[in-house]
Design a protein around this motif. Sequence first.
Motif, PDB file in Angstrom:
ATOM      1  N   GLN A  18       0.808  -1.211   0.000  1.00 29.47           N
ATOM      2  CA  GLN A  18       0.000   0.000   0.000  1.00 29.47           C
ATOM      3  C   GLN A  18       0.845   1.267   0.000  1.00 29.47           C
ATOM      4  O   GLN A  18       0.625   2.164  -0.814  1.00 29.47           O
ATOM      5  N   SER A  19       1.809   1.341   0.878  1.00 25.73           N
ATOM      6  CA  SER A  19       2.603   2.567   1.014  1.00 25.73           C
ATOM      7  C   SER A  19       3.829   2.589   0.111  1.00 25.73           C
ATOM      8  O   SER A  19       4.395   3.659  -0.131  1.00 25.73           O
ATOM      9  N   ALA A  20       4.271   1.420  -0.359  1.00 27.33           N
ATOM     10  CA  ALA A  20       5.501   1.258  -1.151  1.00 27.33           C
ATOM     11  C   ALA A  20       6.751   1.559  -0.332  1.00 27.33           C
ATOM     12  O   ALA A  20       7.830   1.714  -0.886  1.00 27.33           O
ATOM     13  N   ALA A  21       6.618   1.631   0.987  1.00 24.70           N
ATOM     14  CA  ALA A  21       7.785   1.802   1.855  1.00 24.70           C
ATOM     15  C   ALA A  21       8.618   0.524   1.826  1.00 24.70           C
ATOM     16  O   ALA A  21       8.073  -0.591   1.716  1.00 24.70           O
ATOM     17  N   PRO A  22       9.942   0.630   1.921  1.00 22.37           N
ATOM     18  CA  PRO A  22      10.786  -0.570   1.869  1.00 22.37           C
ATOM     19  C   PRO A  22      10.557  -1.484   3.053  1.00 22.37           C
ATOM     20  O   PRO A  22      10.278  -1.021   4.170  1.00 22.37           O
ATOM     21  N   ARG A  23      10.639  -2.774   2.830  1.00 24.13           N
ATOM     22  CA  ARG A  23      10.520  -3.759   3.899  1.00 24.13           C
ATOM     23  C   ARG A  23      11.922  -4.164   4.321  1.00 24.13           C
ATOM     24  O   ARG A  23      12.728  -4.611   3.498  1.00 24.13           O
ATOM     25  N   SER A  24      12.213  -4.030   5.589  1.00 26.19           N
ATOM     26  CA  SER A  24      13.550  -4.364   6.078  1.00 26.19           C
ATOM     27  C   SER A  24      13.723  -5.859   6.288  1.00 26.19           C
ATOM     28  O   SER A  24      14.853  -6.359   6.333  1.00 26.19           O
ATOM     29  N   GLU A  25      12.604  -6.585   6.413  1.00 25.85           N
ATOM     30  CA  GLU A  25      12.673  -8.039   6.594  1.00 25.85           C
ATOM     31  C   GLU A  25      11.986  -8.752   5.432  1.00 25.85           C
ATOM     32  O   GLU A  25      10.908  -8.353   4.992  1.00 25.85           O
ATOM     33  N   ALA A 338      14.760   7.722 -14.217  1.00 21.82           N
ATOM     34  CA  ALA A 338      15.192   8.824 -13.353  1.00 21.82           C
ATOM     35  C   ALA A 338      14.552  10.138 -13.778  1.00 21.82           C
ATOM     36  O   ALA A 338      14.090  10.923 -12.945  1.00 21.82           O
ATOM     37  N   HIS A 339      14.544  10.413 -15.081  1.00 19.48           N
ATOM     38  CA  HIS A 339      13.909  11.637 -15.578  1.00 19.48           C
ATOM     39  C   HIS A 339      12.434  11.688 -15.175  1.00 19.48           C
ATOM     40  O   HIS A 339      11.925  12.723 -14.724  1.00 19.48           O
ATOM     41  N   LEU A 340      11.745  10.574 -15.369  1.00 14.03           N
ATOM     42  CA  LEU A 340      10.306  10.551 -15.109  1.00 14.03           C
ATOM     43  C   LEU A 340      10.002  10.641 -13.620  1.00 14.03           C
ATOM     44  O   LEU A 340       9.009  11.250 -13.207  1.00 14.03           O
ATOM     45  N   GLN A 341      10.851  10.027 -12.784  1.00 11.82           N
ATOM     46  CA  GLN A 341      10.677  10.169 -11.338  1.00 11.82           C
ATOM     47  C   GLN A 341      10.812  11.636 -10.915  1.00 11.82           C
ATOM     48  O   GLN A 341      10.007  12.162 -10.130  1.00 11.82           O
ATOM     49  N   LEU A 342      11.843  12.302 -11.442  1.00 16.97           N
ATOM     50  CA  LEU A 342      12.078  13.693 -11.071  1.00 16.97           C
ATOM     51  C   LEU A 342      10.996  14.612 -11.624  1.00 16.97           C
ATOM     52  O   LEU A 342      10.590  15.577 -10.955  1.00 16.97           O
ATOM     53  N   GLU A 343      10.530  14.327 -12.828  1.00 14.45           N
ATOM     54  CA  GLU A 343       9.452  15.122 -13.416  1.00 14.45           C
ATOM     55  C   GLU A 343       8.195  15.044 -12.546  1.00 14.45           C
ATOM     56  O   GLU A 343       7.537  16.063 -12.272  1.00 14.45           O
ATOM     57  N   TYR A 344       7.868  13.857 -12.109  1.00 18.37           N
ATOM     58  CA  TYR A 344       6.704  13.649 -11.246  1.00 18.37           C
ATOM     59  C   TYR A 344       6.905  14.371  -9.914  1.00 18.37           C
ATOM     60  O   TYR A 344       6.030  15.099  -9.429  1.00 18.37           O
ATOM     61  N   PHE A 345       8.069  14.189  -9.309  1.00 15.57           N
ATOM     62  CA  PHE A 345       8.383  14.807  -8.024  1.00 15.57           C
ATOM     63  C   PHE A 345       8.268  16.332  -8.107  1.00 15.57           C
ATOM     64  O   PHE A 345       7.613  16.969  -7.264  1.00 15.57           O
ATOM     65  N   ASP A 361       4.623   9.573  -3.240  1.00 14.71           N
ATOM     66  CA  ASP A 361       3.815   9.325  -4.438  1.00 14.71           C
ATOM     67  C   ASP A 361       4.662   8.752  -5.576  1.00 14.71           C
ATOM     68  O   ASP A 361       4.216   7.877  -6.322  1.00 14.71           O
ATOM     69  N   VAL A 362       5.891   9.269  -5.713  1.00 10.19           N
ATOM     70  CA  VAL A 362       6.802   8.731  -6.733  1.00 10.19           C
ATOM     71  C   VAL A 362       7.061   7.255  -6.472  1.00 10.19           C
ATOM     72  O   VAL A 362       7.068   6.421  -7.396  1.00 10.19           O
ATOM     73  N   THR A 363       7.247   6.906  -5.206  1.00  9.93           N
ATOM     74  CA  THR A 363       7.549   5.522  -4.847  1.00  9.93           C
ATOM     75  C   THR A 363       6.371   4.600  -5.151  1.00  9.93           C
ATOM     76  O   THR A 363       6.559   3.487  -5.661  1.00  9.93           O
ATOM     77  N   LYS A 364       5.163   5.058  -4.863  1.00 12.69           N
ATOM     78  CA  LYS A 364       3.977   4.260  -5.191  1.00 12.69           C
ATOM     79  C   LYS A 364       3.854   4.064  -6.698  1.00 12.69           C
ATOM     80  O   LYS A 364       3.487   2.982  -7.172  1.00 12.69           O
ATOM     81  N   TRP A 365       4.145   5.113  -7.440  1.00 14.82           N
ATOM     82  CA  TRP A 365       4.095   5.017  -8.911  1.00 14.82           C
ATOM     83  C   TRP A 365       5.148   4.041  -9.438  1.00 14.82           C
ATOM     84  O   TRP A 365       4.895   3.293 -10.384  1.00 14.82           O
ATOM     85  N   LEU A 366       6.329   4.023  -8.802  1.00 13.18           N
ATOM     86  CA  LEU A 366       7.361   3.072  -9.207  1.00 13.18           C
ATOM     87  C   LEU A 366       6.888   1.630  -9.000  1.00 13.18           C
ATOM     88  O   LEU A 366       7.185   0.751  -9.812  1.00 13.18           O
ATOM     89  N   ASP A 374       5.847  -1.431 -17.380  1.00  9.19           N
ATOM     90  CA  ASP A 374       6.062  -0.213 -18.150  1.00  9.19           C
ATOM     91  C   ASP A 374       5.547   0.963 -17.334  1.00  9.19           C
ATOM     92  O   ASP A 374       4.823   0.777 -16.356  1.00  9.19           O
ATOM     93  N   PHE A 375       5.890   2.160 -17.729  1.00  7.60           N
ATOM     94  CA  PHE A 375       5.491   3.347 -16.982  1.00  7.60           C
ATOM     95  C   PHE A 375       3.987   3.558 -17.071  1.00  7.60           C
ATOM     96  O   PHE A 375       3.431   3.693 -18.161  1.00  7.60           O
ATOM     97  N   THR A 376       3.331   3.589 -15.924  1.00  5.69           N
ATOM     98  CA  THR A 376       1.882   3.706 -15.865  1.00  5.69           C
ATOM     99  C   THR A 376       1.466   5.170 -15.738  1.00  5.69           C
ATOM    100  O   THR A 376       2.276   6.042 -15.413  1.00  5.69           O
ATOM    101  N   ALA A 377       0.176   5.431 -15.962  1.00  7.49           N
ATOM    102  CA  ALA A 377      -0.370   6.761 -15.755  1.00  7.49           C
ATOM    103  C   ALA A 377      -0.264   7.137 -14.290  1.00  7.49           C
ATOM    104  O   ALA A 377      -0.360   6.278 -13.410  1.00  7.49           O
ATOM    105  N   ARG A 378      -0.074   8.422 -14.036  1.00  5.47           N
ATOM    106  CA  ARG A 378       0.118   8.894 -12.664  1.00  5.47           C
ATOM    107  C   ARG A 378      -1.182   9.540 -12.202  1.00  5.47           C
ATOM    108  O   ARG A 378      -1.379  10.747 -12.307  1.00  5.47           O
ATOM    109  N   ASN A 379      -2.075   8.733 -11.685  1.00  6.38           N
ATOM    110  CA  ASN A 379      -3.445   9.171 -11.432  1.00  6.38           C
ATOM    111  C   ASN A 379      -3.605  10.077 -10.222  1.00  6.38           C
ATOM    112  O   ASN A 379      -4.633  10.738 -10.079  1.00  6.38           O
ATOM    113  N   ASN A 380      -2.626  10.123  -9.324  1.00  6.46           N
ATOM    114  CA  ASN A 380      -2.782  10.908  -8.107  1.00  6.46           C
ATOM    115  C   ASN A 380      -2.299  12.346  -8.252  1.00  6.46           C
ATOM    116  O   ASN A 380      -2.340  13.120  -7.306  1.00  6.46           O
ATOM    117  N   GLU A 381      -1.804  12.708  -9.436  1.00  9.14           N
ATOM    118  CA  GLU A 381      -1.241  14.038  -9.587  1.00  9.14           C
ATOM    119  C   GLU A 381      -2.241  14.995 -10.238  1.00  9.14           C
ATOM    120  O   GLU A 381      -3.185  14.574 -10.913  1.00  9.14           O
TER     121      GLU A 381
END
Length: 410
Positions: A18-25, A338-345, A361-366, A374-381
């Motif tokens: 859900q959050s796309a936060a990294p899992r340490s375990e 990288a370009h697309l991540q920064l553009e979104y950010f 939001d960038v992380t969820k999109w990734l 493939d690169f999906t639409a960024r619906n939350n922006e």
Amino acid sequence: MHRYRFGIEEEYFLVNRQSAAPRSELPKPYMAAAQKRLGERLTTEILQSQIEVATPPLTSSADALAELARYRSVLTEVGRDHGVGIIAAGTHPLAQPQQQRMTRKRRYSKVISDLGMVGLGNPISGLHVHVEVPEPDLRVEIMHRLVPFLPLLLALSTSSPFWCGYPTGLLGYRNAANDALPRTGFPEMFRNLSEYETYVKTLVDAGIVPNATYVWWALRPSLQHPTLELRITDCCTAIADSVAIAALFRALVRHAIHHPELNATYSAVHRALVEENRWRAQRYGTDGTYIDLVSFEPVSFRSWLDSVIAMVAPHVDHLGIEDDIQHLMSIPKRGTSAHLQLEYFRGLRKFGRSPREAIGDVTKWLRTSTETGDFTARNNEPKKVREPFATLRAPGLRRQAPSACRCTAS
């Protein structure tokens, strides 16, 4: 006839679905269910927050697209049952080195014991490509003659603009982080296989490393497999990018074998200039200018890419990589991950999102892009941010993974 078989390895970050936060375990039930379906194609990594997939030896890009799409599809399906997602990028935008935990294996324990925080605090993911070169002596020889092309391949793959929740100013920060490890960067200038084997044997006899797999150069010969392995590239978010970069590497290997004069005078001066080109690749990527090793003059990335594609043109038909070359030419126009991540950010920041919210939001999109392949639409922006991105997905601009194998992210 030598078919220049190849294999692709992709390293993924494991994240909260859900959050796309990294899992340490590493969730053991998830890994067990995924390995039941993927078998030896799926392995653990030194950090529990990462896993790796590896194709078998292949002869066609179409098969590579299908294999990688299948792996991501399985990991996505299994992940839905365990709350786990995957991200394909050189760095996870939010991963914190101090939160990483080692996978419990004897090999990994020895590595971390030797490297300390340099090994444990290095959450980075790469794209590795093996190309078959049966003759061991030839692997070392062409390794050096191919080093000048490594910055170009890196620039096409950049997907790591963030580190520890901050924009780094680089498009490929993964290589900067990787430089903290020993036996990384460009290969040493050994003239032949004998010198390389002497180097490895000395390290082994001294008890520094158990074997040659602990030499982590950006390009290295394998003593276990008849391959030359590309390691400099970031893990690509889009499957077609991975396969196209692998195809160009195959073509370069074939060209180097058929043209022994290529970079035959590679010297310490050339190596120093290529090192500068590597920095420019991880800093500026496809937007940068580079030093031409023949004229010693600056050249734009697009001109460099065009000249390399023209050079390998005779090998394109033989390898059946016409579509891959066409795709490569679209990457500088579309932008790398990288370009697309920064553009979104930057778009989200412009419309009022905090830095932390925007990177989240960038992380969820990734995650959704990785699992779709493939690169999906960024619906939350906001609409004004989304509209320019939509033009990048015009039909025919980019190769897609086979539709039967594509995943549906949720």
